[in-house]
Enzyme design. Structure first.
Site, PDB file in Angstrom:
ATOM      1  CE  LYS A 118     -51.199  13.121 -27.232  1.00  0.00           C
ATOM      2  NZ  LYS A 118     -51.824  12.276 -28.248  1.00  0.00           N
TER       3      LYS A 118
HETATM    4  P1  NAD Z   1     -42.884   9.376 -33.607  1.00  0.00           P
HETATM    5  O1  NAD Z   1     -42.095  10.105 -32.614  1.00  0.00           O
HETATM    6  O2  NAD Z   1     -42.814   7.884 -33.632  1.00  0.00           O
HETATM    7  O3  NAD Z   1     -42.545   9.913 -35.075  1.00  0.00           O
HETATM    8  C1  NAD Z   1     -42.609  11.266 -35.425  1.00  0.00           C
HETATM    9  C2  NAD Z   1     -42.029  11.429 -36.819  1.00  0.00           C
HETATM   10  O4  NAD Z   1     -42.139  12.799 -37.209  1.00  0.00           O
HETATM   11  C3  NAD Z   1     -40.547  11.086 -36.915  1.00  0.00           C
HETATM   12  O5  NAD Z   1     -40.286  10.490 -38.159  1.00  0.00           O
HETATM   13  C4  NAD Z   1     -39.867  12.450 -36.833  1.00  0.00           C
HETATM   14  O6  NAD Z   1     -38.588  12.455 -37.445  1.00  0.00           O
HETATM   15  C5  NAD Z   1     -40.853  13.281 -37.599  1.00  0.00           C
HETATM   16  N1  NAD Z   1     -40.762  14.705 -37.277  1.00  0.00           N
HETATM   17  C6  NAD Z   1     -40.548  15.280 -36.062  1.00  0.00           C
HETATM   18  N2  NAD Z   1     -40.496  16.604 -36.188  1.00  0.00           N
HETATM   19  C7  NAD Z   1     -40.716  16.879 -37.502  1.00  0.00           C
HETATM   20  C8  NAD Z   1     -40.782  18.057 -38.259  1.00  0.00           C
HETATM   21  N3  NAD Z   1     -40.606  19.252 -37.678  1.00  0.00           N
HETATM   22  N4  NAD Z   1     -41.024  17.957 -39.585  1.00  0.00           N
HETATM   23  C9  NAD Z   1     -41.193  16.750 -40.164  1.00  0.00           C
HETATM   24  N5  NAD Z   1     -41.130  15.598 -39.502  1.00  0.00           N
HETATM   25  C10 NAD Z   1     -40.898  15.662 -38.185  1.00  0.00           C
HETATM   26  O7  NAD Z   1     -44.417   9.843 -33.403  1.00  0.00           O
HETATM   27  P2  NAD Z   1     -45.737   9.079 -33.808  1.00  0.00           P
HETATM   28  O8  NAD Z   1     -46.173   8.311 -32.615  1.00  0.00           O
HETATM   29  O9  NAD Z   1     -45.566   8.405 -35.107  1.00  0.00           O
HETATM   30  O10 NAD Z   1     -46.766  10.299 -33.949  1.00  0.00           O
HETATM   31  C11 NAD Z   1     -46.899  11.039 -35.165  1.00  0.00           C
HETATM   32  C12 NAD Z   1     -48.224  11.795 -35.141  1.00  0.00           C
HETATM   33  O11 NAD Z   1     -49.308  10.849 -34.996  1.00  0.00           O
HETATM   34  C13 NAD Z   1     -48.409  12.779 -33.995  1.00  0.00           C
HETATM   35  O12 NAD Z   1     -49.236  13.839 -34.424  1.00  0.00           O
HETATM   36  C14 NAD Z   1     -49.161  11.963 -32.947  1.00  0.00           C
HETATM   37  O13 NAD Z   1     -49.855  12.776 -32.011  1.00  0.00           O
HETATM   38  C15 NAD Z   1     -50.082  11.199 -33.851  1.00  0.00           C
HETATM   39  N6  NAD Z   1     -50.654   9.969 -33.280  1.00  0.00           N
HETATM   40  C16 NAD Z   1     -49.860   8.991 -32.767  1.00  0.00           C
HETATM   41  C17 NAD Z   1     -50.438   7.837 -32.282  1.00  0.00           C
HETATM   42  C18 NAD Z   1     -49.616   6.684 -31.778  1.00  0.00           C
HETATM   43  O14 NAD Z   1     -50.210   5.626 -31.479  1.00  0.00           O
HETATM   44  N7  NAD Z   1     -48.302   6.782 -31.686  1.00  0.00           N
HETATM   45  C19 NAD Z   1     -51.834   7.693 -32.272  1.00  0.00           C
HETATM   46  C20 NAD Z   1     -52.613   8.701 -32.827  1.00  0.00           C
HETATM   47  C21 NAD Z   1     -52.015   9.828 -33.323  1.00  0.00           C
END
Ligand code: NAD
Length: 420
Positions: free
Chosen positions: A106
Site C-alpha cells: 500500500k
Molecule cells: P474515494 O476517495 O473514492 O471515496 C471516499 C469517500 O469517503 C468520499 O465520499 C469521501 O467524501 C468520504 N470521506 C472521506 N473522509 C470521510 C470522513 N472523515 N467521514 C466520512 N466520509 C468521508 O475512496 P474509495 O476508493 O471509494 O475508498 C473507500 C474505502 O474503500 C477505503 O477504505 C478504501 O481503502 C476501500 N477500498 C477501495 C477500493 C477501490 O478499488 N477503490 C478497493 C478496496 C477497498
C-alpha cells in the site's frame, strides 16, 4: 476518552487469533508480523502560487510471499505510517482469501486533494511515482487507486514510470484509464464485489434483497457504485454520506439523481445536494440508523468503542478497509451483529486489478461481461468458503476469512523457507 487507535495492532490481533486456531506457533507467524519493506519519501512540488511545498509519502510492501506486492495509493490528509502498514497487511490477507497470486502493499501521500488543483495533484503523482520507482514494477509491486486517487492518477503513474523506463509499461499499475490498458469493469469492481457479498449474506440469513433497508457511509468510488448496484437490485438505500455529512430519507433516496450530481464535478458534496423529502444527518448519525444493512465505505475506525453499542444494523458489510476497530468488533459480535469482513467484502477491486494485470502482460483484452462473470466466479466461492469455515469453527466471518488467508500465507512462507 477513546484509546489510541493503531490499525496495525488490529491486524496483528486477528492474525494471532486465527494462527492460534490453526495451531501455528509464534515462530510460524513471526515473519508476517513485520512488513518486508517500508519506504518513506519526500515529494517537493512547485505549487500554483509559485511556492515549493514538500509532501510526505510512503510505499510499504507487507508481503511478497505469494506473489508481487499489490495495493492502492491513498491521497488523504490523515495518511500515516501505521495506517499504510495496516492497509498493506490487509492486502496480503485479502489476496490470500480470494486466492489470487499476489502479496500485499500500500502507499499514500499526506495531502488533501480537495484543496489542490489538477496541476498540483499531477505534480505530486509524478514525483511520488519517481520516488517509489525503485520498488514498483509489474513483477514486484503494482499500485492501484484508493481513497483520493482514481484512474486519472493511475494514468499519470503509468506514464511517469514508462518515461523513466524508456518504454510503455502497462502492467505497473491497475485501475488505469481504458485507453492505457485499463480493464473494462475495474472502476465498478469493488462496488460490484460488495454487492455480490451483500446478496450472499442476505441469502444465507434467509432475507430478501427487495426493500431491504441500507445505509452507505462514503460516496466515493466504492460507496457510490455499491449504492448504485444495490439500488438496481431493489434494495432501499435510505441514507448516504460523504466527508461533508449525510442525507436521509426513510422512504428511500433517489440514488441515480445523487450519482449524477456527484459525478458532475469532483468538488460536488452531499451537503449541497437538494432533493424533496431528505433530512441532513451527520456521519455519526448515519452509522447509528435503524437499518438492516450498514455499509461503511469511507475510512478506518468509523465504528469504535465510543459508538459500537449504538449501532442498530443487523448486518455490516465492510466495504472500506478497517472501518470497525477491534474493541468495536468485540462489542458488535457480543450483540450478534453479522459482520462481513473487509478482506472478503471489498476484494472485488483487487480481483479485477489482477484481471487487468493478466490482460496487460499478455496484451489481450476481455469484454466487460467476461470480467464481471470471472469476478463472480471468484467472489461467490470465496464467500462460501469463508461461511463454511466460520460455521465449522463456531467463529465470526472475520475469523473465518483469516483462517483461510493466514493459512495460505504461512504455508507459502514455509514452502519457500527462509533465505539464505
Ligand atoms: P474515494 O476517495 O473514492 O471515496 C471516499 C469517500 O469517503 C468520499 O465520499 C469521501 O467524501 C468520504 N470521506 C472521506 N473522509 C470521510 C470522513 N472523515 N467521514 C466520512 N466520509 C468521508 O475512496 P474509495 O476508493 O471509494 O475508498 C473507500 C474505502 O474503500 C477505503 O477504505 C478504501 O481503502 C476501500 N477500498 C477501495 C477500493 C477501490 O478499488 N477503490 C478497493 C478496496 C477497498
Amino acid at each position: 476518552m477513546e484509546q489510541h487507535y493503531n490499525p496495525y495492532d488490529n491486524v496483528l490481533k486477528v492474525v494471532k487469533e486465527a494462527a492460534d486456531i490453526l495451531g501455528y506457533s509464534e515462530s510460524d507467524i513471526e515473519a508476517i508480523k513485520h512488513p518486508e519493506r517500508e519506504l518513506k519519501v519526500a515529494i517537493p512540488v512547485r505549487m500554483d502560487n509559485g511556492t515549493t511545498h514538500v509532501f510526505e509519502g510512503y510505499r510499504i510492501q507487507h508481503s511478497t510471499s505469494r506473489g508481487p506486492a499489490k495495493g492502492g495509493i491513498r491521497f488523504h490528509p490523515d495518511v500515516n505510517l501505521d495506517e499504510v502498514k495496516a492497509l498493506a497487511a490487509w492486502m496480503t490477507f485479502k489476496c490470500a482469501v480470494v486466492n489470487i497470486p499476489y502479496g500485499g502493499g500500500k502507499g499514500g501521500v499526506i495531502c488533501d486533494p480537495s484543496q489542490l488543483s489538477e496541476t498540483e495533484i499531477r505534480a505530486i503523482t509524478r514525483r511520488f511515482t519517481a520516488a517509489i520507482a525503485p520498488l514498483i514494477g509489474p513483477e514486484q509491486d503494482i499500485p492501484a487507486p484508493d481513497v483520493g486517487t482514481n484512474a486519472t492518477v493511475m494514468g499519470w503513474m503509468m506514464d511517469t514510470y514508462s518515461m523513466m523506463k524508456g518504454h510503455c509499461v502497462h502492467g505497473v499499475v491497475t485501475g488505469k484509464p481504458i485507453e492505457l490498458g485499463g480493464a473494462l469493469g475495474r472502476n465498478e469492481a469493488t462496488g460490484r464485489g460488495v454487492t455480490l457479498t451483500t446478496k450472499n449474506i442476505l441469502r444465507k440469513m434467509g432475507l430478501n434483497t427487495t426493500a431491504t433497508t441500507v445505509a452507505v457511509q462514503g460516496m466515493g468510488n466504492v460507496g457510490s457504485i455499491t449504492a448504485k448496484l444495490l439500488h438496481k437490485e431493489g434494495m432501499k438505500i435510505i441514507a448516504v454520506s460523504d466527508v461533508s455529512g449525510g442525507i436521509y430519507n426513510p422512504d428511500g433516496l433517489n440514488i441515480p439523481a445523487i450519482l449524477e450530481y456527484l459525478s458532475k464535478d469532483r468538488k460536488n458534496l452531499l451537503k449541497n445536494y437538494e432533493e424533496e423529502g431528505i433530512q441532513r444527518i451527520s456521519n455519526s448519525e448515519l452509522l447509528q440508523l435503524d437499518v438492516k444493512v450498514l455499509i461503511p465505505a469511507a475510512l478506518e475506525n468509523q465504528i469504535n468503542s465510543l459508538n459500537a453499542k449504538n449501532i442498530k444494523a443487523d448486518i455490516i458489510v465492510e466495504a472500506a478497509n478497517g472501518p470497525i476497530a477491534s474493541e468495536a468488533d468485540d462489542i458488535l459480535n457480543a450483540k450478534g451483529t453479522v459482520i462481513v469482513p473487509d478482506i472478503l467484502a471489498n476484494a472485488g477491486g483487487v480481483v479485477v486489478s489482477y484481471f487487468e494485470w493478466v490482460q496487460n502482460i499478455q496484451s489481450v483484452s476481455w469484454t466487460e461481461e467476461s470480467v464481471n462473470e470471472k469476478l463472480k466466479n471468484i467472489m461467490d466461492p470465496a464467500f462460501e468458503a469463508v461461511w463454511a469455515i466460520s460455521q465449522q469453527n463456531h467463529a465470526t466471518l472475520r475469523t473465518g476469512a483469516y483462517l483461510i488467508a493466514v493459512k495460505r500465507v504461512v504455508e507459502a512462507k514455509k514452502a519457500r523457507a527462509i533465505w539464505p
